[in-house]
Design a protein around this motif. Structure first.
Motif, PDB file in Angstrom:
ATOM      1  N   ILE A 113      32.153  83.321  60.873  1.00 19.12           N
ATOM      2  CA  ILE A 113      33.197  83.962  60.072  1.00 19.12           C
ATOM      3  C   ILE A 113      33.589  83.098  58.876  1.00 19.12           C
ATOM      4  O   ILE A 113      33.863  81.910  59.021  1.00 19.12           O
ATOM      5  CB  ILE A 113      34.434  84.258  60.967  1.00 19.12           C
ATOM      6  N   ASN A 114      33.588  83.703  57.688  1.00 17.86           N
ATOM      7  CA  ASN A 114      34.082  83.014  56.494  1.00 17.86           C
ATOM      8  C   ASN A 114      34.824  84.016  55.611  1.00 17.86           C
ATOM      9  O   ASN A 114      34.223  84.725  54.807  1.00 17.86           O
ATOM     10  CB  ASN A 114      32.942  82.355  55.725  1.00 17.86           C
ATOM     11  N   LEU A 115      36.138  84.040  55.762  1.00 18.01           N
ATOM     12  CA  LEU A 115      36.961  85.001  55.002  1.00 18.01           C
ATOM     13  C   LEU A 115      37.033  84.642  53.518  1.00 18.01           C
ATOM     14  O   LEU A 115      37.477  85.464  52.709  1.00 18.01           O
ATOM     15  CB  LEU A 115      38.380  85.056  55.578  1.00 18.01           C
ATOM     16  N   ALA A 116      36.605  83.432  53.155  1.00 19.56           N
ATOM     17  CA  ALA A 116      36.655  83.023  51.738  1.00 19.56           C
ATOM     18  C   ALA A 116      35.317  83.240  51.050  1.00 19.56           C
ATOM     19  O   ALA A 116      35.150  82.893  49.877  1.00 19.56           O
ATOM     20  CB  ALA A 116      37.061  81.559  51.640  1.00 19.56           C
ATOM     21  N   SER A 117      34.355  83.813  51.768  1.00 16.39           N
ATOM     22  CA  SER A 117      33.015  83.955  51.191  1.00 16.39           C
ATOM     23  C   SER A 117      32.996  84.927  50.019  1.00 16.39           C
ATOM     24  O   SER A 117      33.474  86.056  50.123  1.00 16.39           O
ATOM     25  CB  SER A 117      32.024  84.433  52.252  1.00 16.39           C
ATOM     26  N   PRO A 118      32.398  84.500  48.884  1.00 18.15           N
ATOM     27  CA  PRO A 118      32.254  85.412  47.744  1.00 18.15           C
ATOM     28  C   PRO A 118      31.117  86.423  47.961  1.00 18.15           C
ATOM     29  O   PRO A 118      30.964  87.347  47.170  1.00 18.15           O
ATOM     30  CB  PRO A 118      31.946  84.471  46.580  1.00 18.15           C
ATOM     31  N   GLY A 164      38.404  79.096  55.779  1.00 10.12           N
ATOM     32  CA  GLY A 164      37.185  79.550  55.105  1.00 10.12           C
ATOM     33  C   GLY A 164      36.703  78.570  54.054  1.00 10.12           C
ATOM     34  O   GLY A 164      37.396  77.611  53.714  1.00 10.12           O
ATOM     35  N   SER A 165      35.487  78.808  53.554  1.00 11.59           N
ATOM     36  CA  SER A 165      34.890  77.965  52.514  1.00 11.59           C
ATOM     37  C   SER A 165      34.583  78.825  51.301  1.00 11.59           C
ATOM     38  O   SER A 165      33.928  79.863  51.419  1.00 11.59           O
ATOM     39  CB  SER A 165      33.604  77.312  53.026  1.00 11.59           C
ATOM     40  N   HIS A 166      35.026  78.371  50.111  1.00 12.07           N
ATOM     41  CA  HIS A 166      34.896  79.229  48.924  1.00 12.07           C
ATOM     42  C   HIS A 166      33.518  79.165  48.276  1.00 12.07           C
ATOM     43  O   HIS A 166      33.210  79.949  47.380  1.00 12.07           O
ATOM     44  CB  HIS A 166      36.013  78.921  47.918  1.00 12.07           C
ATOM     45  N   LEU A 167      32.670  78.228  48.716  1.00 12.64           N
ATOM     46  CA  LEU A 167      31.305  78.114  48.207  1.00 12.64           C
ATOM     47  C   LEU A 167      31.259  78.006  46.683  1.00 12.64           C
ATOM     48  O   LEU A 167      30.507  78.703  46.011  1.00 12.64           O
ATOM     49  CB  LEU A 167      30.437  79.288  48.712  1.00 12.64           C
ATOM     50  N   GLU A 168      32.104  77.141  46.142  1.00 12.56           N
ATOM     51  CA  GLU A 168      32.118  76.792  44.708  1.00 12.56           C
ATOM     52  C   GLU A 168      32.673  77.870  43.780  1.00 12.56           C
ATOM     53  O   GLU A 168      32.467  77.826  42.580  1.00 12.56           O
ATOM     54  CB  GLU A 168      30.730  76.318  44.212  1.00 12.56           C
ATOM     55  N   THR A 169      33.369  78.849  44.307  1.00 10.57           N
ATOM     56  CA  THR A 169      34.038  79.806  43.422  1.00 10.57           C
ATOM     57  C   THR A 169      35.470  79.340  43.133  1.00 10.57           C
ATOM     58  O   THR A 169      36.176  79.958  42.345  1.00 10.57           O
ATOM     59  CB  THR A 169      34.107  81.219  44.055  1.00 10.57           C
ATOM     60  N   GLY A 170      35.866  78.254  43.768  1.00 10.06           N
ATOM     61  CA  GLY A 170      37.189  77.681  43.511  1.00 10.06           C
ATOM     62  C   GLY A 170      38.205  78.027  44.578  1.00 10.06           C
ATOM     63  O   GLY A 170      38.110  79.053  45.258  1.00 10.06           O
ATOM     64  N   VAL A 216      41.468  71.788  58.339  1.00 10.54           N
ATOM     65  CA  VAL A 216      40.068  71.379  58.468  1.00 10.54           C
ATOM     66  C   VAL A 216      39.857  70.038  57.765  1.00 10.54           C
ATOM     67  O   VAL A 216      40.754  69.542  57.075  1.00 10.54           O
ATOM     68  CB  VAL A 216      39.123  72.456  57.868  1.00 10.54           C
ATOM     69  N   ALA A 217      38.668  69.449  57.951  1.00 11.31           N
ATOM     70  CA  ALA A 217      38.344  68.219  57.228  1.00 11.31           C
ATOM     71  C   ALA A 217      38.032  68.596  55.774  1.00 11.31           C
ATOM     72  O   ALA A 217      37.498  69.671  55.519  1.00 11.31           O
ATOM     73  CB  ALA A 217      37.139  67.540  57.875  1.00 11.31           C
ATOM     74  N   PRO A 218      38.381  67.722  54.822  1.00  8.77           N
ATOM     75  CA  PRO A 218      38.099  68.040  53.415  1.00  8.77           C
ATOM     76  C   PRO A 218      36.611  67.864  53.109  1.00  8.77           C
ATOM     77  O   PRO A 218      36.199  66.898  52.490  1.00  8.77           O
ATOM     78  CB  PRO A 218      38.960  67.031  52.647  1.00  8.77           C
ATOM     79  N   LYS A 219      35.825  68.799  53.536  1.00  6.91           N
ATOM     80  CA  LYS A 219      34.372  68.688  53.512  1.00  6.91           C
ATOM     81  C   LYS A 219      33.802  69.901  52.809  1.00  6.91           C
ATOM     82  O   LYS A 219      34.239  71.031  53.086  1.00  6.91           O
ATOM     83  CB  LYS A 219      33.900  68.682  54.978  1.00  6.91           C
ATOM     84  N   GLY A 220      32.839  69.715  51.916  1.00  7.72           N
ATOM     85  CA  GLY A 220      32.257  70.851  51.200  1.00  7.72           C
ATOM     86  C   GLY A 220      33.327  71.595  50.434  1.00  7.72           C
ATOM     87  O   GLY A 220      34.188  70.997  49.803  1.00  7.72           O
ATOM     88  N   SER A 221      33.315  72.925  50.544  1.00  7.58           N
ATOM     89  CA  SER A 221      34.307  73.720  49.813  1.00  7.58           C
ATOM     90  C   SER A 221      35.345  74.317  50.768  1.00  7.58           C
ATOM     91  O   SER A 221      35.935  75.354  50.489  1.00  7.58           O
ATOM     92  CB  SER A 221      33.604  74.818  49.025  1.00  7.58           C
ATOM     93  N   ALA A 222      35.538  73.624  51.890  1.00  7.86           N
ATOM     94  CA  ALA A 222      36.467  74.133  52.906  1.00  7.86           C
ATOM     95  C   ALA A 222      37.903  74.193  52.386  1.00  7.86           C
ATOM     96  O   ALA A 222      38.373  73.266  51.720  1.00  7.86           O
ATOM     97  CB  ALA A 222      36.401  73.261  54.155  1.00  7.86           C
TER      98      ALA A 222
END
Ligand code: MN
Ligand code: MN
Ligand code: ZN
Length: 289
Positions: free
Chosen positions: A80-85, A117-123, A154-160
């Motif tokens: 699950i990633n509710l922040a996924s673009p 969630g992780s925004h995957l570089e969309t900010g 969460v840990a400040p890892k990737g775009s989390a």
């Protein structure tokens, strides 16, 4: 055999391979009186509702083994990633989260823990907007189901998203359903993000920070994990209690606070039931020292 009779609610993440109805007894066997489970196989998009018989047995065993309803938690699946673009991923995430809430509701489990969630570089802001939109949709669909979603730091890892309390606060403030949201504090993730709970001032600062952002009353669960890495490492590697960089003295300090001890403590430390039993013993020793 009944659950540990104590003011403190303490337990671990438990396997569901034996069926949901086995979890209360397994919890008591490892010395706990609280637990967390996945509502389905956490690595799959698929989830099915438990059958009637399982639900009845589960609820009966919750009573029989003395597990309080505020001490039982579900943890959302990993996909699950509710922040996924990506629209398909976002939609599947909303559908699965809805299903997970229904499973919790059927079992009488009040709390479902999610990673925001992780925004995957969309900010960050775009990510937060998608999270809020997803949660609102899920809450609308499950109106009347008495389940609260806990946003885990969460840990400040990737775009989390969700490694600080301002981010969690934004999500709650923007939500149309703030009453259905709470938070979980994970000690390893927090240590990764620079919250040093090894001394009293550090814990005070953490509690103040929680209180002035989301409010302490929203804190419904603590994930009690030591960290394999030093403060601020942002690695998210959990360690057994007392064997990591937070350490035995660090946890002794952390657990000396009433505001912490009143919250159910759930271990997500390495290993299975056997290792968790040892961790529970150690935590009780540390608290009793
Ligand atoms: Mn988690
Ligand atoms: Mn956690
Ligand atoms: Zn973690």
């Amino acid at each position: 055999m009944k659950a540990l009779n104590s003011e403190i609610k303490l337990g671990a993440h438990m396997p569901i391979s034996g069926g949901f109805h086995r979890v209360p007894e397994e919890t008591v066997k490892i010395g706990g009186n609280a637990f967390q489970i996945f509502p389905h196989n956490a690595r799959q998009w698929r989830a099915k509702m438990p059958d009637k018989e399982t639900i009845i047995k589960f609820k009966r065993n919750m009573k029989k083994f003395g597990i309080d309803e505020d001490a039982a938690f579900c943890h959302s699946g990993y996909l699950i990633n509710l922040a996924s673009p990506k629209e398909d991923v976002w939609k599947k995430s909303v559908d699965l989260l809805e299903k997970e809430i229904r499973i919790c509701g059927a079992l009488g489990i009040k709390y479902l823990n999610i990673h925001p969630g992780s925004h995957l570089e969309t900010g960050e802001n775009a990510g937060i907007e998608l999270i809020v939109k997803g949660l609102d949709e899920v809450f609308k669909r499950t109106d009347g189901v008495d389940v609260i979603v806990l946003l885990e730091n969460v840990a400040p890892k990737g775009s989390a998203i969700g490694y600080n309390f301002d981010q969690l606060k934004k999500i709650i403030e923007m939500s149309a359903f703030p009453k259905r949201l709470g938070i979980t504090y994970d000690t390893c993730h927090g240590f990764d993000a620079g919250f040093d709970i090894r001394d009293p001032d550090g814990v005070r600062r953490l509690l103040d920070e929680i209180d002035k952002t989301v409010g302490l009353e929203r804190l419904k669960m603590i994930h009690l994990n030591d960290s394999k890495n030093p403060l601020g490492a942002a690695k998210d590697r959990h360690e057994s209690i007392g064997f990591g960089h937070i350490g035995r003295d660090g946890f002794k300090n952390f657990l000396s606070f009433d505001e912490i001890r009143r919250v159910p403590l759930i271990l997500e430390t390495p290993g299975g039931n056997e290792e968790h039993a040892a961790d529970i013993k150690r935590v009780l020793e540390i608290i009793g020292e």
